[in-house]
Design an enzyme around this catalytic site. Structure first.
Site, PDB file in Angstrom:
ATOM      1  N   LYS A   1       0.694  -1.257  -0.101  1.00 45.69           N
ATOM      2  CA  LYS A   1      -0.019  -0.083   0.238  1.00 45.69           C
ATOM      3  C   LYS A   1       0.924   1.141   0.098  1.00 45.69           C
ATOM      4  CE  LYS A   1      -4.127  -2.169   0.263  1.00 45.69           C
ATOM      5  NZ  LYS A   1      -3.663  -3.577   0.164  1.00 45.69           N
TER       6      LYS A   1
HETATM    7  C1  LIG Z   1      -4.135  -4.539  -0.062  1.00 42.98           C
HETATM    8  C2  LIG Z   1      -3.324  -5.805  -0.080  1.00 42.98           C
HETATM    9  C3  LIG Z   1      -3.464  -6.829  -1.218  1.00 42.98           C
HETATM   10  C4  LIG Z   1      -4.502  -6.752  -2.383  1.00 42.98           C
HETATM   11  O1  LIG Z   1      -4.727  -5.714  -3.264  1.00 42.98           O
HETATM   12  P1  LIG Z   1      -5.919  -5.344  -3.926  1.00 42.98           P
HETATM   13  O2  LIG Z   1      -5.291  -4.027  -4.719  1.00 42.98           O
HETATM   14  O3  LIG Z   1      -6.787  -4.927  -2.775  1.00 42.98           O
HETATM   15  O4  LIG Z   1      -6.329  -6.518  -4.555  1.00 42.98           O
HETATM   16  C5  LIG Z   1      -2.647  -7.757  -1.283  1.00 42.98           C
HETATM   17  N1  LIG Z   1      -1.768  -8.156  -0.156  1.00 42.98           N
HETATM   18  C6  LIG Z   1      -1.714  -7.111   0.723  1.00 42.98           C
HETATM   19  C7  LIG Z   1      -0.602  -7.288   1.844  1.00 42.98           C
HETATM   20  C8  LIG Z   1      -2.450  -6.127   0.817  1.00 42.98           C
HETATM   21  O5  LIG Z   1      -2.328  -5.137   1.849  1.00 42.98           O
END
Ligand SMILES: *Cc1c(COP(=O)(O)O)cnc(C)c1O
Length: 476
Positions: free
Chosen positions: A114
């Site tokens: 993120k």
């Molecule tokens: C948010 C997240 C995902 C998934 O990403 P999306 O864009 O929501 O599909 C996968 N792994 C982790 C650790 C995340 O924080």
């Protein structure tokens, strides 16, 4: 200048800045560009040696023209956003056996993927708001990683007041403390007890707050959740980077295995492919919450009750960015998307025709990874290659291994969190917590003071706006 439309087709087209600051379009749809910029093989060739921030500047400049952000300012924003990453390469790759590579997206300040887009998007928000002399309140729902990334990125931003909402007990203590130990006046953490559907319940809360016109205007609400166009746009860059690292020659195909939750990351990969990046297979790796795999395999897109899994950041019932993907796959037919959305809201599911299903599942493979397989994959990589994966990286690697024999060319597996955010699962998998599964910042947070509000699911709809009003009156 590229204009942005709503996926539901009932809001005016806006420029980039407005799309970013609005987050959600006024008709409840998501902003999408009228067209995708195209990248040539010659450009890819020229970009081969660029650092991550340099490449980000090239790719993002295709979306953000001089009138929105002058190029020199864009460069400054990008450099500031990635200077918080601890690895000199920003996003390094770890080779495994069999032409598979782990793309480590977790070297940002809060140790998850993120950070890759959030740092830049929050800096961009602040840039636009300061230019306008305005302020916004951000409401951020989190399944564990978005909240910490938004909290960290908001520190010191006087244009923003950031509220983080997390479901008690459904994220790890490490993730919770990354939010609650941030003691700055413009960042507020809110724990909600008794959420049955995890962060989806919190998205619903935020949806209600946005739908309340008086409250929305009083607070100047906006969102940096993955509905925000700028998040998805920024996430195209790591596909370009992974491609350029692993294509032996520009034009060869490179495959990607992605642990999917709200589908923002994979939607960005699909966009990169439509921009001309030679992407091969896109493996949609999920845990046992089957929303995405069912939609892609059968054409039925349905809400489900969430099961809690070890890969908790992708325990998601309503993958909002799948709607963007549907819009792009169905040739921007906003009337069709609106009809489908209405059915989905009313009945909890929508069935697409065989032709539509073929269009939106084209290029994807799905693989579902159980908790047992998360543990087994983590264990085998640790034992055989001394490499420690987090549970989400394990989902990606398990899916890549499943398809390895059937797919030619490199497979880049997206590792989306640092293992130290999931110590209990690591212990279960390998019987110990090695040094690779610890991180100084999380150790420090363990003994730091905490500040948070706590509400219950039953009364959050009354209590949250009340507290936000009180705090904001005192703050501004
Ligand atoms: C948010 C997240 C995902 C998934 O990403 P999306 O864009 O929501 O599909 C996968 N792994 C982790 C650790 C995340 O924080």
């Amino acid at each position: 200048m590229t204009l942005y439309h709503s996926t539901l087709g009932q809001a005016p087209a806006v420029d980039f800045e407005t799309a970013v600051l609005n987050g959600l379009a006024p008709d409840g749809g998501m902003y999408v560009p009228a067209e995708f910029p195209q990248v040539t093989h010659q450009q890819l060739e020229d970009w081969k040696e660029l650092s991550y921030p340099e490449l980000a500047h090239k790719v993002l400049s295709l979306f953000i023209d001089e009138t929105a952000v002058p190029s020199a300012d864009l460069k400054t924003l990008i450099n500031a956003s990635f200077s918080t990453f601890s690895h000199p390469e920003v996003i390094p790759h770890q080779p495994l056996t069999d032409d598979c590579y782990v793309q480590e997206l977790f070297h940002g300040p809060t140790l998850s993927f993120k950070d890759v887009a959030m740092g830049f998007v929050v800096n961009l928000f602040d840039y636009f708001l300061r230019r306008r002399g305005e302020r916004r309140t951000l409401m951020v729902a989190t399944s564990g990683d978005t909240g910490p990334a938004a909290a960290y990125a908001s520190i010191g931003k006087t244009s923003l007041s950031t509220w983080l909402f997390f479901p008690t007990g459904l994220i790890t203590d490490e993730q919770a403390r990354q939010m609650t130990t941030i003691m700055v006046p413009n960042v507020h953490s809110v724990a909600i007890d008794n959420c049955r559907n995890g962060s989806d319940d919190l998205d619903t809360l935020i949806g209600h707050c946005f739908a309340d016109d008086a409250f929305r205007e009083e607070m100047n609400l906006s969102s940096v959740n993955s509905i925000n166009w700028a998040r998805v746009m920024t996430q195209t860059v790591h596909y370009f980077y992974g491609y350029l690292r692993h294509a032996k020659q520009v034009g060869n195909l490179v495959n990607f295995a992605v642990p999917c939750g709200a589908f923002g990351n994979m939607c960005a990969g699909s966009m990169a492919s439509q921009m001309g990046l030679p992407v091969g297979e896109m493996i949609v790796a999920t845990n046992t919450n089957l929303v995405l795999s069912q939609a892609l395999e059968t054409g039925v897109f349905a809400k489900i009750d969430i099961k809690n899994t070890f890969a908790s950041a992708i325990d998601i019932s309503i993958p909002m960015n799948f709607w963007r993907h549907l819009y792009f796959s169905l040739d921007g037919d906003a009337d069709r998307i609106r009809a489908a959305w209405e059915t989905y809201e009313l009945k909890g599911e929508v069935r697409f025709s065989p032709a539509e299903h073929a269009a939106f599942s084209n290029g994807f493979r799905t693989y579902t990874v159980s908790d047992e397989e998360i543990l087994a994959t983590t264990r085998s990589l640790w034992q055989q290659e001394s490499y420690l994966l987090d549970p989400h990286g394990a989902v990606a690697v398990a899916a890549a291994r499943h398809y390895r024999a059937q797919i030619s060319g490199p497979i880049v597996c997206l590792a989306t969190a640092h293992p130290s955010k999931f110590p209990e699962t690591i212990r279960l998998a390998i019987g110990e917590l090695p040094a690779q599964g610890c991180h100084d910042s999380l150790e420090a947070a363990r003994s730091a003071g905490e500040r948070k509000y706590i509400f219950d699911f039953a009364n959050m709809q009354q209590e949250v706006p009340r507290v936000m009003r009180t705090v904001m009156t005192n703050q501004f």
